[in-house]
Motif scaffolding. Structure first.
Motif, PDB file in Angstrom:
ATOM      1  N   GLY A 149       0.786  -1.227   0.000  1.00 14.75           N
ATOM      2  CA  GLY A 149       0.000   0.000   0.000  1.00 14.75           C
ATOM      3  C   GLY A 149       0.813   1.269   0.000  1.00 14.75           C
ATOM      4  O   GLY A 149       0.256   2.364   0.103  1.00 14.75           O
ATOM      5  N   LYS A 150       2.137   1.152  -0.133  1.00 15.78           N
ATOM      6  CA  LYS A 150       3.016   2.323  -0.051  1.00 15.78           C
ATOM      7  C   LYS A 150       3.862   2.437  -1.316  1.00 15.78           C
ATOM      8  O   LYS A 150       4.067   1.464  -2.037  1.00 15.78           O
ATOM      9  CB  LYS A 150       3.928   2.222   1.178  1.00 15.78           C
ATOM     10  CG  LYS A 150       3.182   2.054   2.499  1.00 15.78           C
ATOM     11  CD  LYS A 150       4.149   1.780   3.633  1.00 15.78           C
ATOM     12  CE  LYS A 150       3.431   1.614   4.968  1.00 15.78           C
ATOM     13  NZ  LYS A 150       2.565   0.397   4.980  1.00 15.78           N
ATOM     14  N   LEU A 151       4.394   3.623  -1.561  1.00 18.96           N
ATOM     15  CA  LEU A 151       5.316   3.863  -2.660  1.00 18.96           C
ATOM     16  C   LEU A 151       6.380   4.856  -2.219  1.00 18.96           C
ATOM     17  O   LEU A 151       6.162   5.647  -1.294  1.00 18.96           O
ATOM     18  CB  LEU A 151       4.590   4.416  -3.889  1.00 18.96           C
ATOM     19  CG  LEU A 151       3.658   3.475  -4.657  1.00 18.96           C
ATOM     20  CD1 LEU A 151       2.947   4.243  -5.761  1.00 18.96           C
ATOM     21  CD2 LEU A 151       4.422   2.296  -5.247  1.00 18.96           C
ATOM     22  N   CYS A 152       7.509   4.840  -2.897  1.00 17.89           N
ATOM     23  CA  CYS A 152       8.525   5.870  -2.690  1.00 17.89           C
ATOM     24  C   CYS A 152       8.218   7.022  -3.658  1.00 17.89           C
ATOM     25  O   CYS A 152       7.295   6.935  -4.465  1.00 17.89           O
ATOM     26  CB  CYS A 152       9.923   5.299  -2.919  1.00 17.89           C
ATOM     27  SG  CYS A 152      10.415   5.181  -4.651  1.00 17.89           S
ATOM     28  N   PRO A 153       8.943   8.131  -3.595  1.00 18.07           N
ATOM     29  CA  PRO A 153       8.624   9.277  -4.461  1.00 18.07           C
ATOM     30  C   PRO A 153       8.578   8.947  -5.951  1.00 18.07           C
ATOM     31  O   PRO A 153       7.784   9.523  -6.695  1.00 18.07           O
ATOM     32  CB  PRO A 153       9.745  10.274  -4.152  1.00 18.07           C
ATOM     33  CG  PRO A 153      10.160   9.948  -2.757  1.00 18.07           C
ATOM     34  CD  PRO A 153      10.027   8.460  -2.638  1.00 18.07           C
ATOM     35  N   LYS A 154       9.420   7.997  -6.389  1.00 21.99           N
ATOM     36  CA  LYS A 154       9.456   7.672  -7.811  1.00 21.99           C
ATOM     37  C   LYS A 154       8.133   7.087  -8.286  1.00 21.99           C
ATOM     38  O   LYS A 154       7.691   7.329  -9.409  1.00 21.99           O
ATOM     39  CB  LYS A 154      10.601   6.695  -8.087  1.00 21.99           C
ATOM     40  CG  LYS A 154      11.982   7.237  -7.776  1.00 21.99           C
ATOM     41  CD  LYS A 154      13.073   6.279  -8.187  1.00 21.99           C
ATOM     42  CE  LYS A 154      13.137   5.057  -7.297  1.00 21.99           C
ATOM     43  NZ  LYS A 154      13.567   5.349  -5.920  1.00 21.99           N
ATOM     44  N   GLY A 155       7.513   6.292  -7.438  1.00 19.43           N
ATOM     45  CA  GLY A 155       6.260   5.667  -7.819  1.00 19.43           C
ATOM     46  C   GLY A 155       5.147   6.668  -8.023  1.00 19.43           C
ATOM     47  O   GLY A 155       4.368   6.585  -8.983  1.00 19.43           O
ATOM     48  N   TYR A 156       5.055   7.644  -7.147  1.00 14.76           N
ATOM     49  CA  TYR A 156       3.997   8.649  -7.249  1.00 14.76           C
ATOM     50  C   TYR A 156       4.187   9.545  -8.475  1.00 14.76           C
ATOM     51  O   TYR A 156       3.225  10.119  -8.978  1.00 14.76           O
ATOM     52  CB  TYR A 156       3.967   9.501  -5.976  1.00 14.76           C
ATOM     53  CG  TYR A 156       3.510   8.737  -4.763  1.00 14.76           C
ATOM     54  CD1 TYR A 156       2.212   8.253  -4.666  1.00 14.76           C
ATOM     55  CD2 TYR A 156       4.388   8.471  -3.710  1.00 14.76           C
ATOM     56  CE1 TYR A 156       1.791   7.536  -3.547  1.00 14.76           C
ATOM     57  CE2 TYR A 156       3.967   7.751  -2.588  1.00 14.76           C
ATOM     58  CZ  TYR A 156       2.669   7.291  -2.518  1.00 14.76           C
ATOM     59  OH  TYR A 156       2.251   6.573  -1.429  1.00 14.76           O
ATOM     60  N   ALA A 157       5.415   9.664  -8.942  1.00 12.16           N
ATOM     61  CA  ALA A 157       5.696  10.531 -10.102  1.00 12.16           C
ATOM     62  C   ALA A 157       5.327   9.890 -11.425  1.00 12.16           C
ATOM     63  O   ALA A 157       5.498  10.501 -12.481  1.00 12.16           O
ATOM     64  CB  ALA A 157       7.176  10.909 -10.113  1.00 12.16           C
TER      65      ALA A 157
END
Length: 849
Positions: free
Chosen positions: A85-93
């Motif tokens: 259920g989580k992502l690092c900044p790269k995923g959200y971009a």
């Protein structure tokens, strides 16, 4: 020299906190640009689609919110065991990558035959049929001329069955040149393990149950695969359980991981292996080795003594081999004092760390490129990994293991049946060593190397072993990402290049054809994870939206190209049909082995976005190896003998077959044990040994983990400072430089975004007359680059930290011309054995511009 820091950790964290606040609120002086305009239409059609991020090798599961056919939000997939259920900044971009107006929007053909950084390719739009027909005709002509082996396929993030697609194409076409980028990644750690425990892979780790982590150069909180999961595991080890694990960071720079660790050991560059050897020495003389794994002296209570040779017959080994040779030849005189002299870490601190590591079980000795990207990097990692054997962490709870494979169904279509005479002849000549790969991996110079990516430009320029005629590139950018990329810019001017990038990368500007790939949110693709958790995991990329532009999944393009080649090759690809067909077929394996989340078919895989199966099947406990039987680790992995009776020359002959499950599945060495004296290296031919030994300062120790003094480009010429070029958490494999969200958050620790910088120690900066924010020249024997100076109180005085991200001379309106690329001044050196690119082995000088 021992580093004397003038800054306390708490003070540094205060500064880092200010930088973080600037990121979230004030920004770095650039406006925050939103990926999507705020729509006013009410949602008419809304859905969530499971997929898998591709911004790094982690393979994190995503959930994509799609409204009216447009992706508007990306979140972590709670059904994927890596993202949870989580992502690092790269995923959200990911949204900005998808809707970036700078993407290549249609196939392009070069009309200007001249190539160079300042040459306009004069691309013209063409149809997919025009491009593929022309490329197929060229490939067939080369094949008819007997030069099929001169065609090369160079790939980076070849995820899941994408590697099979490229591999089959090269096999059926008749070229050995299915080349990867692993040598500019982290091959030193893989090949070190191959040499001493027999597995050619990265380690997986039981972080959740580990109590002590000794980390050699692994950027846990920045760029170590899988970043998202590593962040979660770090948090759990620190605050999610009753016993807080201790984190000790061994690194040349004051990284984010070092800041957050309990203890930082600022070793001198390239000396990680020496520190591991000093720790090993202490473990043995203090009697702290794990006797259930290593074995013991036949005389109860006996220990190793510094400087004292041990007779082999006095020690009975269990699951290790060569320990006494290792002690007598390497460790007996490798005292903490000697390790201190080499590394700069005080001897008393080495002794304390060794005792903590050996007595705070379960413990893990880990590490990656920080220790491996040196000329001695493979031996560094052999010494580091040996610590896991000494303390009994191999396959133990809270210890080290290897990633299990995914039970995909086998392909019904066998590519061997579709090899024509040309393909068979090239395969035969390659196996007979009459034809080499362009990078010369698997040659006598590099018998264990998987790839030697960084040497391809030099080899092509020299015609050694031959000139390259055609180069296909996939998820890699050799004109930017390798040390001294000027070599590729010069060498590849006469190569016919087919690029598959969605962006006008530096390599794309040299391309004769650009066949733009779909972004991951537009395509089908499986993604088997890299080594991390041990148990098998695979995700599935599902198209969340229709292609925004006239792009195609590169796997489908290669299959389409194969159909146009004619002959047996064309027959194979016609029978295969599509990449999606391949995914449907491999997913049939889930019918026999359903995932823990209920995935048992292609449709359920697409719905959930991931298949995984816990637990890890193998465990070492109290001197024995066990296999999971469905209820627990109850099945002991014993060596057995089986008598087989068969007819030979009309007579019945009985033979004994030995089955050794530990050797077959876990410790895959010649001895079936963890080898401190490598049978893999001792098995080299005389010529291979001669070449390897010629590169070593201690050739007599070539088969052992040992300290080789590293070579640094520029040292002999008087360049005084060591350069390190780490990746930040927002670094999306070089593809993030044109993404506004990632650039806004690029340098949160130092408070810098949208630019490049070099970090200097305050005392060193004062000595050089440099102030924070000054423009400086960073010069090496290769060249010089102008960049901004940032004064970092945590930086050792002998280090220059120059993050890798910027310096693109193309790639989009935001990336082009922003910052500088440290690779431009980096010497091309390779580690012995593994061919790991030595990105930490260049020395520089810094002065005001």
């Amino acid at each position: 020299m021992v580093l004397d820091l003038k800054m306390k950790r708490r003070s540094f964290l205060k500064i880092a906190g200010v930088a973080g606040a600037a990121t979230l609120g004030l920004g770095f002086g650039r406006p925050v640009i939103k990926a999507l305009a705020q729509g006013t239409d009410a949602a008419r059609d809304e859905k969530w689609v499971s997929s898998v991020c591709i911004q790094c090798p982690a393979g994190c599961g995503t959930k994509v919110r799609v409204v009216n056919g447009k992706a508007v939000k990306i979140e972590g997939n709670p059904d994927h065991p890596y993202s949870n259920g989580k992502l690092c900044p790269k995923g959200y971009a990911g949204l900005q990558f998808l809707y970036d107006a700078d993407r290549v929007q249609t196939p392009l053909k070069r009309t200007n035959p001249n190539k160079g950084p300042d040459e306009d390719p004069k691309f013209m739009k063409v149809t997919w049929d025009e491009a593929l027909n022309d490329i197929a005709a060229r490939l067939n002509k080369i094949r008819d001329e007997g030069r099929s082996h001169t065609v090369a396929f160079l790939s980076g993030r070849n995820r899941g069955k994408a590697g099979t697609v490229w591999g089959t194409f090269t096999k059926l076409y008749g070229t050995p040149n299915n080349l990867g980028h692993s040598s500019i990644c982290a091959d030193a750690s893989k090949k070190a393990r191959l040499c001493i425990d027999g597995t050619d892979d990265y380690c997986a780790y039981d972080w959740e149950n580990c109590n002590y982590v000794l980390n050699f150069g692994g950027a846990t909180l920045e760029a170590w695969r899988p970043t998202n999961l590593m962040l979660q595991k770090w948090a759990y080890m620190r605050r999610g359980r009753p016993v807080r694990a201790k984190q000790v960071m061994v690194d040349t720079r004051y990284s984010t991981t070092a800041i957050k660790a309990d203890e930082w050991l600022p070793v001198k560059p390239g000396t990680d292996g020496a520190l591991a050897l000093g720790i090993s020495h202490v473990i043995l003389i203090e009697g702290l080795w794990d006797r259930s794994f290593v074995g013991d002296f036949k005389t109860p209570g006996r220990k190793f003594n510094a400087g004292e040779i041990v007779v082999m017959e006095d020690f009975e080994e269990k699951w290790t081999s060569g320990l006494i040779d290792y002690w007598n030849n390497v460790l007996t005189n490798f005292t903490p004092a000697k390790a201190s002299e080499i590394t700069g870490i005080p001897a008393e601190r080495i002794i304390r760390i060794a005792k903590e590591f050996a007595t705070t079980k379960p413990a893990i000795a880990a590490g990656e490129r920080g220790a491996g990207a040196h000329t001695n990097g493979t031996y560094n990692h052999m010494a580091i990994h040996s610590l896991n054997a000494l303390v009994g962490s191999m396959f133990a709870v809270g210890g080290v293991m290897y990633q299990m494979g995914v039970p995909y169904a086998s392909a019904s279509l066998k590519d061997d049946n579709y090899m024509d005479d040309i393909a068979k002849n090239v395969d035969k000549e390659y196996k007979a060593h009459n034809i080499s790969r362009l990078d010369e991996a698997k040659s006598d110079e590099w018998p264990l190397a998987s790839n030697v990516y960084q040497n391809i430009p030099d080899n092509h320029a020299k015609g050694k072993p031959y000139k390259m005629s055609v180069l296909f590139t996939y998820y890699t950018n050799p004109l930017f990402s390798m040390p001294n990329p000027q070599r590729a810019r010069d060498a590849f001017k006469d190569v016919f290049i087919v690029e598959t990038s969605s962006y006008l990368s530096e390599t794309a500007l040299y391309a004769d054809y650009i066949l733009p790939d779909n972004y991951y949110l537009e395509r089908w693709q499986d993604d088997t994870v890299y080594a991390s958790t041990g148990y098998p995991v695979t995700g599935l990329r599902v198209p969340a939206v229709k292609p925004v532009f006239d792009t195609r999944n590169s796997m489908e393009v290669i299959i389409d190209l194969g159909k146009r080649m004619g002959g047996k090759m064309g027959e194979y690809y016609t029978q295969l049909g599509s990449f999606e067909n391949m995914l449907h077929e491999i997913s049939k394996g889930f019918e026999k082995t359903p995932g823990d989340n209920g995935v048992n078919s292609f449709d359920s895989w697409a719905d959930k976005g991931a298949w995984y199966k816990k637990p890890y099947l193998y465990r070492f406990n109290n001197g024995k190896f066990y296999e999971w039987d469905g209820a627990g680790y109850n099945k002991e992995m014993k060596k057995t003998e089986e008598e087989i009776e068969e007819m030979k020359d009309g007579k019945k002959v009985k033979t004994i077959t030995v089955k050794d499950p530990v050797k077959d599945k876990l410790l895959k060495t010649k001895s079936g044990k963890f080898e401190f004296r490598s049978s893999k290296l001792e098995g080299f031919t005389d010529k291979q040994k001669e070449i390897l030994k010629s590169e070593l300062k201690s050739p007599e120790l070539f088969a052992y983990p040992h300290y080789e003094e590293p070579h640094f480009a520029g040292k002999d010429e008087g360049f005084p400072l060591h350069m390190s070029s780490p990746k930040m958490i927002t670094h999306a494999e070089g593809r993030g430089a044109n993404t506004q969200w990632l650039q806004e958050r690029f340098g949160v620790v130092v408070g810098k975004g949208w630019t490049s910088w070099v970090e200097l120690n305050p005392d060193k900066a004062e000595e050089l007359g440099i102030k924070n924010g000054d423009e400086v020249w960073v010069e090496s024997p290769i060249g010089k680059i102008k960049v901004m100076a940032v004064i970092n109180p945590g930086n050792p005085p002998w280090m220059v930290v120059f993050p890798f991200e910027h310096g693109h001379w193309n790639y989009g309106k935001y990336a082009k011309g922003m910052g500088a690329n440290p690779n431009e001044i980096m010497a091309n050196l390779s580690a012995v054995i593994s061919a790991q690119s030595c990105t930490n082995a260049t020395m520089v000088k810094v002065y005001r511009a």
